[in-house]
Structure formats: C-alpha cells, structure tokens
Design an enzyme around this catalytic site. Structure first.
Site, PDB file in Angstrom:
ATOM      1  N   ASP A  52      27.466  59.553  24.860  1.00  0.00           N
ATOM      2  CA  ASP A  52      26.395  58.592  25.127  1.00  0.00           C
ATOM      3  C   ASP A  52      26.934  57.173  25.149  1.00  0.00           C
ATOM      4  O   ASP A  52      27.550  56.718  24.189  1.00  0.00           O
ATOM      5  CB  ASP A  52      25.286  58.717  24.088  1.00  0.00           C
ATOM      6  CG  ASP A  52      24.605  60.083  24.119  1.00  0.00           C
ATOM      7  OD1 ASP A  52      24.689  60.754  25.169  1.00  0.00           O
ATOM      8  OD2 ASP A  52      24.015  60.478  23.108  1.00  0.00           O
ATOM      9  N   ASP A  70      33.310  59.500  23.554  1.00  0.00           N
ATOM     10  CA  ASP A  70      31.935  59.567  23.082  1.00  0.00           C
ATOM     11  C   ASP A  70      31.088  59.808  24.327  1.00  0.00           C
ATOM     12  O   ASP A  70      31.354  59.224  25.383  1.00  0.00           O
ATOM     13  CB  ASP A  70      31.556  58.245  22.404  1.00  0.00           C
ATOM     14  CG  ASP A  70      30.244  58.318  21.656  1.00  0.00           C
ATOM     15  OD1 ASP A  70      29.735  59.427  21.414  1.00  0.00           O
ATOM     16  OD2 ASP A  70      29.725  57.249  21.306  1.00  0.00           O
TER      17      ASP A  70
END
Length: 191
Positions: free
Chosen positions: A9, A7
């Site tokens: 962020d 991921d």
C-alpha cells in the site's frame, strides 16, 4: 542474490483499495517487471490490521492479492511471495511493522544477507523494520510520502541513511541503469 522487499500500500498500489478496484501506481508494475528480468527476488511485506480488527476477512485479502497478481502478470511481472501481519495495532506481536519480525522471516526464507536486501516503501514503519535488518533503505515519495523530496532532511520517525526516489519506477531505473523499463501499460478498458 538481490532481494527487494516492497510495501504494497502506497508503494505498489494506492493505499486503502478494495479488491474489485485494485490499481497499481503509475510505472510500478513495469518497475517490478524490470527487477524480475534482472534476476531480483521481489516480495511484499504488508501490515493487514483489518484482519485483526475484524474489518476484513481472508476472502477479501485473497481477492485483493489475486487482483494485484493479475495486474502484475499482464505486464510480465511477478511478486514471488506476500508476507503479512494479520494483527491489530496494540496486540504486541513481533511481525507488525515497524517491528522487524516480518522482514526477518523473508530474509530467512530467501537466505538473504543485509547487503543483499533492499527494503522499499513509502512509510516510516516499513523502513524502520528494514533498518533493524541492516538492509538498504529506499523511500518512494508517493502516497503518504508525497511531500518528501530527495535531498531534504527526513522527518522524525524515519531511520538514518534512507535514499529517496520519486517513484518505484525511478528507483528501478536507478538500480537497472543498463536496462530501460518498458512503457507503462495502458489502463484496462472499462467493463
């Protein structure tokens, strides 16, 4: 094959950054470089609801991704591909995490089996999508997950069998015990 689905962020860089000031979390770029050198395929899977809500456009998203790729290249690291969901919450798509569609696309593109796939992130949605694949699930306890610690029970919303790590660098070091990670790069000089 070894496939790491990160991921962006909260795992690679801080959440909510603007393209002009994208910065990696400490040791994250070097962790990706270590995975690359060890033959891992490293890709990103990210929800981008700002596109669907009209809060950002493709120009802004591409600028942010370009900034990220430049920072990675500066330490000899690379992200092979970026997969993103452009939909707003509530649109009912199958690609917005925690739905598994985005991660299924990645696994299909790479021909990766569940036992060859490591899903790595700092939020429950990313790990829930990985659980649908049957992948190895790894939580990095930074950003939104900073209050969580290895060995503690996981809060509601997290799938079972999640392994926890203090950072992406710690996880990479555990996956690559024979190869020390390079030291973190010095921050760029102010322009």
């Amino acid at each position: 094959m070894k496939l790491a689905i990160l991921d962006r962020d909260g795992t690679l860089g801080a959440a909510g950054q603007l393209p002009a000031n994208w910065a990696a979390l400490p040791g994250a770029l070097e962790a990706v470089a270590g995975l690359n050198r060890a033959g891992w395929h490293v890709v990103l899977a990210t929800n981008q609801p700002g596109l669907g809500l009209g809060e950002m456009g493709m120009v802004e998203l591409n600028a942010l991704q370009a900034s990220m790729h430049r920072a990675l290249a500066a330490v000899g690291a690379r992200i092979e591909a970026v997969f993103y969901c452009p939909h707003a919450p509530g649109e009912g798509c199958g690609c917005r995490k925690p739905a598994p569609g985005l991660l299924q696309q990645i696994a299909e593109r790479y021909g990766a089996e569940p036992h060859e796939t490591w899903v790595i992130g700092s939020c429950a949605d990313h790990l829930q999508a990985g659980a649908h694949l049957g992948a190895h699930l790894h939580l990095v306890c930074v950003q939104t997950a900073a209050a969580l610690r290895a060995g503690q029970p996981m809060p509601d919303g997290f799938p079972p069998h999640v392994q926890t790590h203090a950072s992406l660098a710690e996880l990479a070091a555990a996956l690559l015990p024979a190869e020390p990670l390079p030291p973190p790069a010095a921050p760029p000089a102010p322009a």
